[in-house]
Design a protein around this motif. Structure first.
Motif, short mmCIF file in Angstrom:
data_model
loop_
_atom_site.label_atom_id
_atom_site.label_comp_id
_atom_site.label_asym_id
_atom_site.label_seq_id
_atom_site.Cartn_x
_atom_site.Cartn_y
_atom_site.Cartn_z
N GLY A 424 26.41 -60.26 -124.10
CA GLY A 424 26.17 -59.33 -124.54
C GLY A 424 27.14 -58.81 -124.67
O GLY A 424 29.00 -59.23 -124.97
N GLU A 427 30.78 -52.93 -122.19
CA GLU A 427 29.82 -51.19 -122.44
C GLU A 427 31.69 -50.75 -123.61
O GLU A 427 31.44 -50.43 -124.57
CB GLU A 427 29.97 -50.79 -121.75
CG GLU A 427 29.37 -49.17 -122.24
CD GLU A 427 28.85 -48.61 -120.88
OE1 GLU A 427 28.38 -47.56 -120.52
OE2 GLU A 427 28.51 -49.05 -119.68
N GLN A 430 31.86 -51.37 -126.96
CA GLN A 430 30.11 -51.13 -127.90
C GLN A 430 30.80 -50.20 -129.17
O GLN A 430 30.96 -50.28 -129.95
CB GLN A 430 29.74 -50.78 -127.47
CG GLN A 430 28.49 -52.06 -126.22
CD GLN A 430 27.37 -51.49 -125.90
OE1 GLN A 430 27.16 -50.55 -126.39
NE2 GLN A 430 27.11 -52.27 -124.37
N SER A 470 23.52 -53.30 -126.18
CA SER A 470 23.74 -54.29 -125.55
C SER A 470 23.80 -54.15 -123.58
O SER A 470 24.13 -53.17 -123.28
CB SER A 470 25.13 -55.13 -125.86
OG SER A 470 25.08 -56.39 -125.43
N GLN A 471 23.93 -55.44 -123.46
CA GLN A 471 23.77 -54.90 -121.50
C GLN A 471 23.92 -56.14 -120.94
O GLN A 471 24.05 -57.18 -122.62
CB GLN A 471 22.04 -54.76 -120.64
CG GLN A 471 21.70 -53.28 -121.38
CD GLN A 471 20.86 -52.71 -120.24
OE1 GLN A 471 20.27 -54.03 -119.55
NE2 GLN A 471 20.27 -51.82 -120.38
N PRO A 472 25.61 -56.47 -119.84
CA PRO A 472 25.88 -58.10 -119.54
C PRO A 472 24.72 -58.62 -119.71
O PRO A 472 24.09 -58.74 -118.40
CB PRO A 472 26.34 -56.76 -118.60
CG PRO A 472 27.32 -55.96 -118.78
CD PRO A 472 25.54 -55.13 -119.60
N LYS A 474 22.30 -59.74 -121.06
CA LYS A 474 21.04 -59.70 -122.11
C LYS A 474 21.53 -59.81 -123.34
O LYS A 474 20.12 -59.09 -123.71
CB LYS A 474 21.15 -58.50 -121.25
CG LYS A 474 19.75 -58.14 -119.41
CD LYS A 474 19.54 -57.16 -119.66
CE LYS A 474 19.23 -56.98 -117.48
NZ LYS A 474 18.26 -55.69 -117.17
#
Length: 490
Positions: A424, A427, A430, A470-472, A474
Motif C-alpha cells: 500500500g 496516506e 497519496q 490504498s490502505q497500509p 492492503k
C-alpha cells in the motif's frame, strides 16, 4: 513634485477652467434671458399703444393718409414715450407714413405675419412677438399694432416699435453696467465658492487614489505584503479589490515558482542519482571485462554482460520517460482519438506481462465482461497508461502476490482498475504520488515517480483523471475512466 501632487494640480486646474467657462456661459444666458424678459414685459405693458393711436384719429380717410392729424397724435405719443417709433402701413404692409427720430427708414415694407400673429394673440399674449425694424435690416424688435378700418374695410395698420434704436443704445449701456456689477459679483462669488468646494472634494476623492498609488509603489519596491485596506466602497473600492487580488495572485505565482524551482532541483538530484547508478554499474563491469579479459570464466562473462544489459535497459527506460514527460508537459503530444475495444488492448498487454509476472511469482489476472462498448481515445497513449500502471503494480507486489486488471462498463464510460496486493501507499504520500517531483518510497523500493506522472498527463489530455485507493498492508488500486464511443458520437 510627486505624482500625487501633479495629479491634484491637473484636476484642480481642469476644474477651475471648467468653472470659468460655465460662469461665462451663465452670464451670457442670464443676459439673454433678462433682455428677453424685459422685452416681454414692455410688449405686454404697451400692447395697446397702436390701438390708442387709431382710436384718437382716423389715419386714413378716403384711401388717403391724413398726415396732419396722424403726425400730431404720433408726436404726442412720442412726447409721452420717447422710445417709440410710429409707422402707418397699408393693407399690404407698405410704409405710408412714419414719425421717427434721427435715423432714416431703410425698409419700404414690413412683414405682415408677425403683425397678424400679434393681433391674433393680443388678448392672450404669451411670450413676445418680434417684428421688422424699418430702420435696421438685421434686427427685429418688439412692437404694438392695430388695424385701421374705413367703412368696415381694412385699409392699413398702425405699427409702433416699442424699443427704438436710441432707447436700445441707452438701455444697453445701463443694462450692461447693471449686468456687469451684479453678474461679476455673482460670478466671482459663485466661482470662489464652487472652486473651494470643488478643490476640497477633489482632495478627498484623490485621497483614495493617493493611497492606491502609494500602495502600488510599495508593492513595486518589493513589499509583497502591501495591500489596500482602507477603501471599502465606491469605484475606488473596485480598483483596490482588483489590485489586492492581483497582488495575491502574483505572490502565489512567485511562491509557486519558488516551490517548482525547489522541486526541480530535487528532481535533478534524484534523476542524477538514478542515472549515476546504472551508469556506474555499466562502467564498472565493462572495466572488469576489459581488465580480466584473459582470465574471466565464460559464466562470469555472461553474467557481467547480462548485468550491463539490464543496467543499460534501465538507463534507456529512464531517459525515455524523461523525454516522454517533457513532451507531454510542453503539450507537444496531441491525442489521435479513434474508437477501439479496450478489452482487446488490455488482453494484448496482459499477454506481454504474463511472463514477467510468472518470473516474479505474481498472479496477474484480468476481469473483463464480454459486452464492453468501444471507447474513444488514443490507442497508443492508453496502452502507455496501462503499461505504467502494471509496471508500478508488479514493482511493489511481493512474491505470491496478485495484480488484477478490471474493466467495467458504466452509464457513459468504461472504468479501468489496476489493483495490487502490495504494502500500500502511506496516506501522507497519496496526495502527491502523481506529481512529477514525487519520490515515493515503500518497503525500501523507490522511484522518481515519472511513470505515474506520465499517466496523469496522458489522462488529462483525454479529459480524464487518475485516482488511487490504498490502505497500509492492503495494496493499492488505481482507477480511471474513458468515454464510451456512443457518447462521443451523440
Amino acid at each position: 513634485m510627486n505624482i500625487q501632487n501633479k495629479l491634484y494640480r491637473r484636476i484642480s486646474l481642469t476644474l477651475l477652467l471648467l468653472l470659468l467657462l460655465l460662469g461665462i456661459g451663465y452670464v451670457w444666458i442670464t443676459t439673454y434671458v433678462s433682455q428677453r424678459h424685459f422685452g416681454e414685459v414692455n410688449q405686454h405693458l404697451y400692447r395697446d399703444v397702436a390701438a390708442h393711436i387709431v382710436q384718437e384719429t382716423q389715419p386714413i380717410k378716403n384711401g388717403v393718409v391724413d398726415t396732419a392729424a396722424t403726425h400730431d397724435i404720433m408726436h404726442s405719443m412720442m412726447v409721452i414715450n420717447p422710445s417709440v417709433e410710429v409707422y402707418l402701413l397699408n393693407a399690404e404692409g407698405d410704409i405710408l407714413d412714419y414719425v421717427v427720430p434721427y435715423k432714416k427708414v431703410v425698409l419700404e415694407r414690413v412683414a405682415l405675419a408677425p403683425i397678424q400673429q400679434f393681433l391674433a394673440e393680443k388678448e392672450d399674449l404669451k411670450g413676445c412677438v418680434m417684428g421688422d425694424d424699418p430702420k435696421d435690416l438685421t434686427t427685429q424688435k418688439i412692437f404694438s399694432a392695430a388695424p385701421v378700418y374705413e367703412d368696415d374695410v381694412l385699409t392699413g395698420y398702425a405699427y409702433v416699435i416699442l424699443a427704438s434704436e436710441e432707447r436700445k443704445d441707452v438701455a444697453s449701456g445701463l443694462f450692461g453696467n447693471y449686468m456687469f456689477r451684479t453678474g461679476s459679483i455673482s460670478f466671482f462669488l459663485t466661482l470662489l465658492a464652487a472652486s473651494g468646494i470643488g478643490l476640497i472634494a477633489i482632495w478627498f476623492l484623490t485621497k483614495n487614489l493617493r493611497t492606491i498609488i502609494e500602495t502600488v509603489k510599495r508593492f513595486k519596491e518589493g513589499d509583497d505584503q502591501a495591500r489596500i485596506e482602507d477603501i471599502k466602497e465606491g469605484e475606488f473600492a473596485v480598483l483596490a479589490n482588483t489590485f489586492n487580488e492581483m497582488a495575491d495572485q502574483i505572490v502565489a505565482n512567485i511562491e509557486q515558482i519558488k516551490s517548482v524551482d525547489q522541486f526541480r532541483q530535487e528532481l535533478i538530484a534524484n534523476i542524477s542519482h538514478d542515472l549515476r547508478t546504472p551508469l556506474a554499474i555499466v562502467q564498472g563491469y565493462a572495466e572488469t571485462l576489459m581488465i580480466k579479459a584473459d582470465h574471466i570464466q565464460a559464466a562470469d562473462r555472461a553474467r557481467y554482460l547480462q548485468i550491463i544489459l539490464d543496467s543499460s535497459n534501465k538507463l534507456s527506460k529512464l531517459v525515455s520517460q524523461l523525454f516522454e514527460y517533457s513532451k507531454l508537459e510542453a503539450k507537444q503530444i496531441e491525442p489521435q482519438k479513434e474508437p477501439f475495444f479496450l478489452s482487446e488492448l488490455t488482453q494484448d498487454i496482459y499477454a506481454k506481462y504474463q511472463i514477467l509476472a510468472e518470473e516474479k511469482k505474481i498472479n496477474l489476472k484480468i476481469e473483463s465482461p464480454k459486452d464492453l462498448p468501444l471507447v474513444f481515445a488514443d490507442v497508443g497513449l492508453v496502452e502507455r497508461v496501462l503499461q505504467n500502471l502494471i509496471d508500478n503494480a508488479l514493482k511493489f507486489t511481493p512474491e505470491q502476490g496478485e495484480v488484477t486488471i478490471q474493466l467495467e462498463a458504466t452509464e457513459e464510460n468504461v472504468a479501468v482498475r489496476v489493483s495490487d496486493s502490495g504494502p500500500g501507499i502511506p496516506e501522507e504520500q497519496q496526495s502527491y504520488i502523481f506529481d512529477r517531483y514525487a519520490h515515493a518510497k515503500t518497503n525500501n523500493k523507490k522511484g522518481t515517480g515519472l511513470g505515474l506522472a506520465i499517466v496523469k498527463k496522458i489522462l488529462e489530455i483525454h479529459n480524464s483523471t487518475i485516482n488511487v485507493i490504498s490502505q497500509p498492508d492492503k495494496g493499492a488500486t488505481f482507477y480511471f475512466q474513458l468515454p464510451a464511443y456512443q457518447m462521443q458520437m451523440g
